[in-house]
Design a protein around this motif. Structure first.
Motif, mmCIF file in Angstrom:
data_model
loop_
_atom_site.group_PDB
_atom_site.id
_atom_site.type_symbol
_atom_site.label_atom_id
_atom_site.label_comp_id
_atom_site.label_asym_id
_atom_site.label_seq_id
_atom_site.Cartn_x
_atom_site.Cartn_y
_atom_site.Cartn_z
ATOM 1 N N PHE A 284 36.949 45.807 37.478
ATOM 2 C CA PHE A 284 38.345 45.374 37.428
ATOM 3 C C PHE A 284 39.077 46.063 36.284
ATOM 4 C CE2 PHE A 284 35.858 41.846 39.124
ATOM 5 C CZ PHE A 284 36.554 41.525 40.281
ATOM 6 N N ALA A 285 40.363 46.260 36.457
ATOM 7 C CA ALA A 285 41.191 46.754 35.362
ATOM 8 C C ALA A 285 41.355 45.640 34.329
ATOM 9 C CB ALA A 285 42.555 47.193 35.896
ATOM 10 N N THR A 286 41.758 46.005 33.125
ATOM 11 C CA THR A 286 41.974 45.022 32.070
ATOM 12 C C THR A 286 42.962 43.960 32.520
ATOM 13 O OG1 THR A 286 41.576 46.717 30.399
ATOM 14 C CG2 THR A 286 42.697 44.711 29.674
ATOM 15 N N ASP A 287 42.601 42.697 32.266
ATOM 16 C CA ASP A 287 43.451 41.544 32.579
ATOM 17 C C ASP A 287 43.752 41.401 34.068
ATOM 18 O OD1 ASP A 287 43.533 40.936 29.909
ATOM 19 O OD2 ASP A 287 45.459 41.894 29.556
ATOM 20 N N SER A 288 42.924 41.961 34.938
ATOM 21 C CA SER A 288 43.194 41.908 36.365
ATOM 22 C C SER A 288 42.002 41.344 37.122
ATOM 23 C CB SER A 288 43.502 43.309 36.902
ATOM 24 O OG SER A 288 43.613 43.293 38.313
ATOM 25 N N ALA A 289 42.276 40.629 38.214
ATOM 26 C CA ALA A 289 41.241 40.157 39.126
ATOM 27 C C ALA A 289 41.295 40.915 40.446
ATOM 28 C CB ALA A 289 41.389 38.661 39.374
ATOM 29 N N ASP A 290 42.069 42.008 40.471
ATOM 30 C CA ASP A 290 42.133 42.862 41.657
ATOM 31 C C ASP A 290 41.001 43.891 41.592
ATOM 32 O OD1 ASP A 290 44.433 41.575 42.553
ATOM 33 O OD2 ASP A 290 45.750 42.951 41.457
ATOM 34 N N ILE A 291 40.217 43.959 42.639
ATOM 35 C CA ILE A 291 39.058 44.847 42.664
ATOM 36 C C ILE A 291 39.501 46.307 42.559
ATOM 37 C CG2 ILE A 291 37.173 45.673 44.136
ATOM 38 C CD1 ILE A 291 36.981 42.824 45.251
ATOM 39 N N ASN A 292 38.871 47.048 41.643
ATOM 40 C CA ASN A 292 39.165 48.471 41.511
ATOM 41 C C ASN A 292 38.837 49.213 42.803
ATOM 42 O OD1 ASN A 292 40.133 48.559 38.891
ATOM 43 N ND2 ASN A 292 38.122 48.950 37.977
ATOM 44 N N ALA A 293 39.593 50.263 43.069
ATOM 45 C CA ALA A 293 39.372 51.040 44.301
ATOM 46 C C ALA A 293 37.931 51.525 44.398
ATOM 47 C CB ALA A 293 40.342 52.214 44.353
ATOM 48 N N GLY A 294 37.395 52.029 43.299
ATOM 49 C CA GLY A 294 36.030 52.536 43.314
ATOM 50 C C GLY A 294 34.968 51.466 43.450
ATOM 51 N N PHE A 295 35.335 50.228 43.125
ATOM 52 C CA PHE A 295 34.379 49.121 43.179
ATOM 53 C C PHE A 295 34.102 48.689 44.617
ATOM 54 C CE2 PHE A 295 33.508 44.489 41.774
ATOM 55 C CZ PHE A 295 32.153 44.744 41.647
ATOM 56 N N TYR A 296 35.037 48.973 45.515
ATOM 57 C CA TYR A 296 34.835 48.598 46.916
ATOM 58 C C TYR A 296 33.587 49.255 47.493
ATOM 59 C CZ TYR A 296 39.402 46.317 47.335
ATOM 60 O OH TYR A 296 40.463 45.467 47.195
ATOM 61 N N ASP A 297 33.375 50.528 47.178
ATOM 62 C CA ASP A 297 32.201 51.223 47.700
ATOM 63 C C ASP A 297 30.916 50.609 47.162
ATOM 64 O OD1 ASP A 297 33.757 52.944 49.181
ATOM 65 O OD2 ASP A 297 33.759 54.531 47.658
ATOM 66 N N VAL A 298 30.944 50.212 45.883
ATOM 67 C CA VAL A 298 29.772 49.583 45.279
ATOM 68 C C VAL A 298 29.473 48.259 45.987
ATOM 69 C CG1 VAL A 298 28.829 48.558 43.178
ATOM 70 C CG2 VAL A 298 30.171 50.666 43.042
ATOM 71 N N LEU A 299 30.504 47.452 46.165
ATOM 72 C CA LEU A 299 30.311 46.167 46.827
ATOM 73 C C LEU A 299 29.857 46.345 48.277
ATOM 74 C CD1 LEU A 299 33.310 44.056 45.493
ATOM 75 C CD2 LEU A 299 30.891 43.815 44.920
ATOM 76 N N GLN A 300 30.371 47.368 48.929
ATOM 77 C CA GLN A 300 29.960 47.608 50.313
ATOM 78 C C GLN A 300 28.482 47.956 50.380
ATOM 79 O OE1 GLN A 300 31.992 46.952 52.928
ATOM 80 N NE2 GLN A 300 30.113 47.190 54.103
ATOM 81 N N SER A 301 27.969 48.649 49.364
ATOM 82 C CA SER A 301 26.543 48.939 49.310
ATOM 83 C C SER A 301 25.730 47.648 49.199
ATOM 84 C CB SER A 301 26.234 49.857 48.116
ATOM 85 O OG SER A 301 26.858 51.119 48.263
#
Length: 220
Positions: free
Chosen positions: A115-132
């Motif tokens: 996540f970016a600082t102070d954010s609960a929105d998933i980072n674009a790059g984190f989606y691929d990690v979570l999909q794994s």
């Protein structure tokens, strides 16, 4: 304030409800531990009672009773070995650490990829990690998934608590949207209360800003 957010609760007696409840509007106090997203068929029975290892065992028993099945005692180690190997393979090079503690697997997802600082929105790059992660947990269905949000000590305690809950909730919602059975997921935030490194250094604070996913086998 410590609270639970039920994302999709289906009552144990066949009463069905699948409504999204914002963490700000439905609050529950749970000793010294906060669990959010008490999701799925067991949610109605466990809201207000989720805390620590005991709650996980209650959820596991209820899931088995609801028909998800269980891993036979002698096969637990092999089942988790296979799951661990798949996770190490799919998460290699992502920055996520895979730690085996007896028959549990802990995925530590550091703040620089989540996540970016102070954010609960998933980072674009984190989606691929979570999909794994999704690909593996969908294959190994007899596993309880516990999602925990953590922060460093910068800022007010209440703000950090809320942020950690929202981040855990975001990850849980992504898993559910990717067809992971919602009944298997418990998510919650711990704010700054469980550091893994000193908050007095930049590096330490970076380690403390994390999401952890713990995978536990469903056993009799």
């Amino acid at each position: 304030m410590k609270r639970i957010a039920v994302i999709c609760g289906i009552g144990m007696l066949g009463l069905t409800a699948c409504t999204s409840i914002d963490p700000y509007t439905r609050e529950k106090k749970i000793s010294n531990t906060t669990w959010g997203a008490g999701i799925g068929a067991l949610a109605g029975a466990t809201v207000g009672a989720l805390s620590g290892d005991e709650s996980k065992e209650r959820r596991k028993r209820a899931l088995i009773g609801a028909g998800l099945g269980a891993v036979a005692g002698g096969g637990v180690g092999y089942y988790m070995d296979r799951q661990e190997a798949k996770l190490r393979e799919t998460l290699q090079g992502t920055g996520v650490s895979v730690t085996r503690v007896e028959n549990e697997i802990i995925l530590n997802m550091p703040g620089n990829i989540t996540f970016a600082t102070d954010s609960a929105d998933i980072n674009a790059g984190f989606y691929d990690v979570l999909q794994s992660v999704v690909l593996v947990v969908r294959e190994f269905r007899k596993t309880l998934i516990v999602v925990e949000g953590h922060t460093d000590s910068t800022g007010p305690d209440a703000y950090n608590q809320d942020l950690s809950e929202r981040r855990a909730d975001s990850v849980a919602r992504f898993l559910i949207s990717s067809d992971v059975d919602s009944r298997r997921i418990i998510a919650g935030g711990f704010g700054e209360t469980r550091p893994v490194a000193p908050n007095s250094t930049i590096g330490g604070r970076a380690q403390n800003r994390r999401v952890e996913i713990t995978l536990s086998p469903l056993t009799h």
